[in-house]
Scaffold this active site. Structure first.
Site, mmCIF file in Angstrom:
data_model
loop_
_atom_site.group_PDB
_atom_site.id
_atom_site.type_symbol
_atom_site.label_atom_id
_atom_site.label_comp_id
_atom_site.label_asym_id
_atom_site.label_seq_id
_atom_site.Cartn_x
_atom_site.Cartn_y
_atom_site.Cartn_z
ATOM 1 N N TYR A 160 0.651 -1.279 -0.003
ATOM 2 C CA TYR A 160 0.054 -0.060 -0.063
ATOM 3 C C TYR A 160 0.894 1.475 0.010
ATOM 4 O O TYR A 160 1.887 1.288 0.786
ATOM 5 C CB TYR A 160 -1.014 -0.043 1.302
ATOM 6 C CG TYR A 160 -1.553 1.365 1.568
ATOM 7 C CD1 TYR A 160 -2.553 1.866 0.743
ATOM 8 C CD2 TYR A 160 -0.911 2.183 2.709
ATOM 9 C CE1 TYR A 160 -2.877 3.104 0.736
ATOM 10 C CE2 TYR A 160 -1.443 3.223 2.676
ATOM 11 C CZ TYR A 160 -2.455 4.015 1.913
ATOM 12 O OH TYR A 160 -2.855 4.983 1.858
ATOM 13 N N HIS A 217 -3.615 0.225 6.775
ATOM 14 C CA HIS A 217 -4.561 0.321 5.764
ATOM 15 C C HIS A 217 -5.353 -0.943 5.830
ATOM 16 O O HIS A 217 -5.814 -1.796 4.932
ATOM 17 C CB HIS A 217 -4.093 0.356 4.322
ATOM 18 C CG HIS A 217 -4.638 1.146 3.189
ATOM 19 N ND1 HIS A 217 -5.143 0.670 2.456
ATOM 20 C CD2 HIS A 217 -4.954 2.535 3.520
ATOM 21 C CE1 HIS A 217 -5.924 1.771 1.827
ATOM 22 N NE2 HIS A 217 -5.615 2.669 2.180
ATOM 23 N N GLU A 241 -2.331 4.251 11.971
ATOM 24 C CA GLU A 241 -3.845 4.284 11.466
ATOM 25 C C GLU A 241 -4.380 3.054 10.726
ATOM 26 O O GLU A 241 -3.623 2.280 10.238
ATOM 27 C CB GLU A 241 -3.383 5.167 10.364
ATOM 28 C CG GLU A 241 -4.800 5.443 9.433
ATOM 29 C CD GLU A 241 -4.501 6.445 8.238
ATOM 30 O OE1 GLU A 241 -3.553 7.071 8.305
ATOM 31 O OE2 GLU A 241 -5.153 6.603 7.308
ATOM 32 N N GLU A 267 -11.308 6.845 8.077
ATOM 33 C CA GLU A 267 -11.480 7.558 6.616
ATOM 34 C C GLU A 267 -12.467 6.945 5.833
ATOM 35 O O GLU A 267 -12.994 7.627 4.628
ATOM 36 C CB GLU A 267 -10.091 7.519 5.719
ATOM 37 C CG GLU A 267 -9.479 6.134 5.499
ATOM 38 C CD GLU A 267 -8.208 5.949 4.868
ATOM 39 O OE1 GLU A 267 -7.436 6.809 5.370
ATOM 40 O OE2 GLU A 267 -7.950 5.062 4.068
HETATM 41 C C1 CS2 Z 1 -5.084 6.658 2.561
HETATM 42 C C2 CS2 Z 1 -6.033 6.997 1.368
HETATM 43 O O1 CS2 Z 1 -4.793 8.970 3.012
HETATM 44 C C3 CS2 Z 1 -4.602 7.762 3.683
HETATM 45 O O2 CS2 Z 1 -4.501 7.660 4.841
HETATM 46 O O3 CS2 Z 1 -5.611 5.542 3.287
HETATM 47 O O4 CS2 Z 1 -4.812 7.209 0.541
HETATM 48 C C4 CS2 Z 1 -6.703 5.979 0.897
HETATM 49 O O5 CS2 Z 1 -6.118 5.044 0.239
HETATM 50 C C5 CS2 Z 1 -7.362 6.458 -0.307
HETATM 51 O O6 CS2 Z 1 -8.169 7.630 0.020
HETATM 52 C C6 CS2 Z 1 -8.247 5.536 -0.909
HETATM 53 O O7 CS2 Z 1 -9.158 5.933 -2.160
HETATM 54 MG MG MG Z 2 -5.342 5.785 5.541
#
Ligand code: CS2
Ligand code: MG
Length: 408
Positions: A160, A217, A241, A267
């Site tokens: 990720y 993630h 996170e 999120e």
């Molecule tokens: C992420 C995001 O910013 C973050 O913390 O987890 O980049 C996420 O992957 C995207 O908003 C997905 O669309």
């Molecule tokens: Mg995130």
């Protein structure tokens, strides 16, 4: 006062921003963001086919009643498409309210609690050394907080937010090669064995002052997340996170019993009902909703207030997923919120983006300073918007080595 018309625009520089403009019989207009990452045409269709025809003739000053009308009126509740569409309307109505009052939104919330709001950037690397360079670059620009992600030796594919080639700098999640996702392969064991040591090296290299954040993630199970949190405890993270899948509000109990690492989540949440137990049971330290996906300023302000009662601070989502309109709404909330924590910040500073959404919001030395212009304080240049149109794109999907589908 009446709403006379509303328009939706889809497109933008390197992003499909979904922008709503609401017009009134008194010449005042409002702007809102309905960008739902990689599903942008759906929020646009909901606005165009159902919500806008109902908005016409309504009094734009009644933003609370209009929010309730659409939320309750849909009967089937919540969900990211509906909530992002309601979010755009709510933002635009607050924008109108601020312009009518001649005040920036933070004044309508209760004024400023701080001058600048601390932000964090995304440092990424194909490997640890590449990550160290990326962090150094951000520190050089004055950032005091960085989220750090790097490639993991032996991982079958990039993880990720990790760029494919060295020194690529920023990593954008969306692949505009069509709507069929690429597949990334994930190995929890490799991640768990490598990442705590890598984070410890980042701390050793940059010293105690730097705020270090890390995003899992949603990839660990509750027990794994508890073990990982214990392992990274000596690093002194600003936050860990999304350690667990977000749907399960009980998943963080085990982590909480075994570690004092600050936890941030939210999120992907669309409403207060996704995080009320997390907040009331004090299982988190930061709430990461975004004003767009969580239905607008009206409901997010309620989440912020509930969080404040439980010592939980804000850390609003601010990935390139959101347009400068959402970021502006968050800048006003950040200026006001007594329980502000930090803001993820990856949007407002590109020149094409600024040409499309001119504003006086500014970033300096790792802090965002909110505009004093009435309302949201962001314009939308419709002629500039003609340069852009919708481009299909997608996130990757994640599978384990045996093919099992996992959480992206
Ligand atoms: C992420 C995001 O910013 C973050 O913390 O987890 O980049 C996420 O992957 C995207 O908003 C997905 O669309
Ligand atoms: Mg995130």
């Amino acid at each position: 006062m009446k709403i006379t018309d509303a328009k939706v625009f889809v497109g933008g520089p390197g992003k499909n921003y979904v922008t709503l403009k609401i017009m009134t019989d008194q010449g005042v207009c409002g702007l809102g963001d309905a960008t739902l990452n990689n599903r942008e045409t759906l929020t646009a269709a909901y606005l165009q086919d159902y919500l806008i025809p109902n908005l016409i003739e309504m009094d734009p000053r009644n933003s609370e009643d209009i929010w309730q009308f659409f939320y309750r009126g849909a009967y089937f509740r919540r969900g990211p498409i509906a909530m992002a569409a309601f979010g755009a309307i709510d933002m635009a109505l607050w924008d109108i309210k601020g312009k009518l009052a001649g005040m920036p939104l933070y004044q309508l919330f209760g004024g400023k609690s701080r001058e600048g709001a601390l932000v964090y950037a995304h440092a990424t690397g194909t490997d640890l050394e590449d990550l160290m360079d990326s962090i150094e670059g951000y520190i050089g620009q004055g950032y005091k907080a960085v989220r750090v992600q790097c490639g993991i030796p032996g991982m079958p594919s990039a993880s990720y937010a990790v760029p494919e080639s060295k020194g690529e700098g920023r990593h954008y999640i969306t692949d505009f090669g069509g709507i069929r996702p690429k597949v990334e392969i994930w190995d929890t064991g490799r991640y768990m064995r490598y990442m705590p040591g890598a984070l410890a090296e980042v701390r050793a290299r940059f010293g105690p002052e730097l705020h270090i954040l890390h995003d899992v993630h949603h990839r660990l199970l509750p027990r794994e997340a508890a073990e990982f949190a214990k392992a990274v405890e000596p690093v002194g993270l600003f936050w860990l996170e999304d350690p667990t899948p977000a749907e399960d509000q009980d998943a963080l109990r085990l982590l909480r019993q075994h570690s004092t690492v600050p936890v941030a989540i939210g999120e992907v949440f669309n409403s207060i009902w996704d995080c009320n137990k997390l907040i009331e049971n004090e299982l988190i330290d930061f709430i990461r909703v975004a004003v767009t996906y969580a239905g607008g300023i009206t409901p997010v302000k309620r989440i912020v207030d509930l969080a404040g009662l439980h010592h939980i601070r804000t850390g609003f989502h601010g990935a390139p997923s959101h347009s400068p309109l959402c970021m502006a709404a968050q800048a006003h909330l950040n200026a006001w919120a007594p329980n502000f924590g930090i803001q993820e910040y990856l949007v407002l500073d590109t020149s094409d983006c600024h040409a499309l959404f001119p504003s006086e919001h500014r970033m300096e030395n790792g802090m965002v300073f909110v505009s004093d212009a009435p309302g949201l304080g962001v314009e939308f240049d419709e002629r500039e918007a003609e340069r852009y149109s919708y481009k299909p794109g997608t996130h990757p999907v994640v599978r384990l080595e045996d093919g099992t589908l996992w959480n992206y």
